[in-house]
Write an enzyme that holds these catalytic residues in place. Structure first.
Site, PDB file in Angstrom:
ATOM      1  N   SER A  70       0.789  -1.231   0.000  1.00 20.92           N
ATOM      2  CA  SER A  70       0.000   0.000   0.000  1.00 20.92           C
ATOM      3  C   SER A  70       0.818   1.276   0.000  1.00 20.92           C
ATOM      4  CB  SER A  70      -0.939   0.009   1.210  1.00 20.92           C
ATOM      5  OG  SER A  70      -0.207  -0.037   2.422  1.00 20.92           O
ATOM      6  N   HIS A 103      -5.185  -3.299  -3.031  1.00 20.96           N
ATOM      7  CA  HIS A 103      -4.789  -2.303  -4.027  1.00 20.96           C
ATOM      8  C   HIS A 103      -4.560  -2.903  -5.409  1.00 20.96           C
ATOM      9  CE1 HIS A 103      -4.342   0.716  -0.840  1.00 20.96           C
ATOM     10  NE2 HIS A 103      -3.868  -0.292  -0.122  1.00 20.96           N
ATOM     11  N   LYS A 119     -12.047   0.722  -2.629  1.00 17.18           N
ATOM     12  CA  LYS A 119     -10.966   1.402  -3.335  1.00 17.18           C
ATOM     13  C   LYS A 119     -11.309   1.436  -4.826  1.00 17.18           C
ATOM     14  CE  LYS A 119      -7.525   0.416   0.219  1.00 17.18           C
ATOM     15  NZ  LYS A 119      -8.462  -0.145   1.235  1.00 17.18           N
TER      16      LYS A 119
END
Length: 389
Positions: free
Chosen positions: A180, A208, A239
């Protein structure tokens, strides 16, 4: 003033003196490349909305339909009466999307890992963790009461040595898929091979990578063409997916065990059904509109070319996370302040989020950014570097 508040006040002052005191900023309006922060509009490179879906009309419409059909709250845990039909549909769709037998939805990624690890490992077992793993993997491992072994970042050789010496009942390797703060990928193929050699399991936190990497955004495993029954795959949905929540996918027996024993699933109120409705719209967009990932890759190349030659290090990353390491905490804050004066918002990241001496700007690119906006960022960083040299 009590001794407790006096002592904590002194600790807060120490954080301030070390340039480590964090501040919340008030954001007004929706997420996007332009953000209203503390009453001023900025060109923002701070969001994990990597595909620019958080405000997509299809997601908004789906959320409204979910609101009309299911109301606002689930009002119960999933194992009582909170598991709505729309979440059953979502779990099946997520499992199919990542090519695994079954999936289980959690309220967020932190809660997922806090539940998964203690359910799978305990006293007499060993969890092997990359040094740069996210805090939720570290905290979940500690809660498990299993032996906790840390290996240097992406050091497959050291991990192999640790596994070779282990006589634990269960061996579980845990890693971010995309790290991250650095934006680099885990050596997943090598980790899968180690699992097969040492009768271990692999938990991949792809917070991610999901939505960004692989065909149609199917994640880091798909990006590398990997598939193994020894892998549990955790992806977050707040996200690149643009909404909220998380899921874990893998062997059907293991998922059933997590449903029965993951405390952060069993003992929490189910998520609002309207979110599942929006997430189904996300999955449709991921499978029908791949231009976002392509545009994002173009922006990544543009930024890397534009920042070449700076006195600071831009870490090697093929993901939306582009870390410009400056080292000193105050320097990172000063650089952030210069960009803010230019109307650009990029967060300064300092210890303990990153190792001591590696303070940085964490530049988050999104498919919602234009090439002109990235050019504006490049110009501002280069100007700041010249002024601060």
């Amino acid at each position: 003033m009590s001794k407790l508040t006096h002592d904590i006040g002194a600790q807060l002052q120490q954080l301030k003196e070390q340039a480590l005191l964090r501040q919340r900023r008030i954001v007004d309006g929706p997420q996007g490349p332009l953000l209203s922060i503390d009453g001023r509009q900025y060109l923002a490179f701070s969001s994990n909305d990597y595909l620019g879906l958080a405000n997509h009309p299809a997601l908004v419409a789906a959320a409204h339909e979910g609101l009309r059909r299911f109301g606002v709250g689930a009002a119960s845990s999933a194992l009582i009466s909170g598991h709505s039909s729309i979440y059953e549909t979502l779990e099946v769709a997520l499992a199919n999307f990542v090519g695994m037998p079954r999936a289980l939805h959690f309220s967020n990624g932190y809660m997922a890992n806090l539940g998964i690890l203690p359910a799978l490992a305990g006293p007499g077992d060993t969890i092997f963790s990359d040094r740069l793993n996210h805090a939720c993997l570290i905290d979940g491992a500690r809660l498990s009461r299993a032996e906790f072994r840390v290996y240097p970042h992406n050091d497959v050789g050291r991990l192999a040595q640790q596994l070779g010496k282990s006589r634990s009942g269960r061996k579980l390797i845990v890693t971010d898929g995309v790290f991250s703060m650095d934006g680099d990928l885990a050596p997943l193929a090598e980790l899968v091979a180690l699992c097969e050699r040492h009768d271990a399991w692999l938990l991949v936190d792809d917070a991610h990578g999901f939505g960004v990497l692989g065909p149609q955004g199917r994640g880091s495993l798909a990006h590398l063409g990997l598939s193994s029954p020894r892998v549990l795959y955790m992806g977050t949905l707040g996200k690149a997916a643009g909404v909220a929540g998380a899921f874990v996918a893998g062997d059907a027996v293991l998922i059933e065990w997590l449903l029965q024993r993951a405390r952060t699933y069993v003992f929490t109120t189910a998520s609002p059904p309207l979110l599942a409705s929006a997430l189904l719209a996300t999955l449709t967009l991921l499978q029908t509109e791949t231009w976002r990932q392509q545009h994002l890759r173009q922006l990544i190349a543009q930024l890397q070319n534009g920042l070449a030659g700076l006195p600071w290090t831009l870490l090697d990353s093929e993901t939306a996370i582009q870390a410009l390491v400056v080292g000193n905490n105050q320097l990172a804050l000063d650089l952030m302040a210069r960009l803010r004066e230019a109307g650009i918002w990029v967060p300064a990241i300092r210890p303990p989020t990153v190792p001591k001496g590696t303070a940085r700007l964490r530049i988050s690119l999104s498919a919602a950014h234009s090439t002109d906006q990235v050019a504006q960022l490049i110009a501002a960083i280069c100007a700041a570097a010249a002024a601060m040299a």
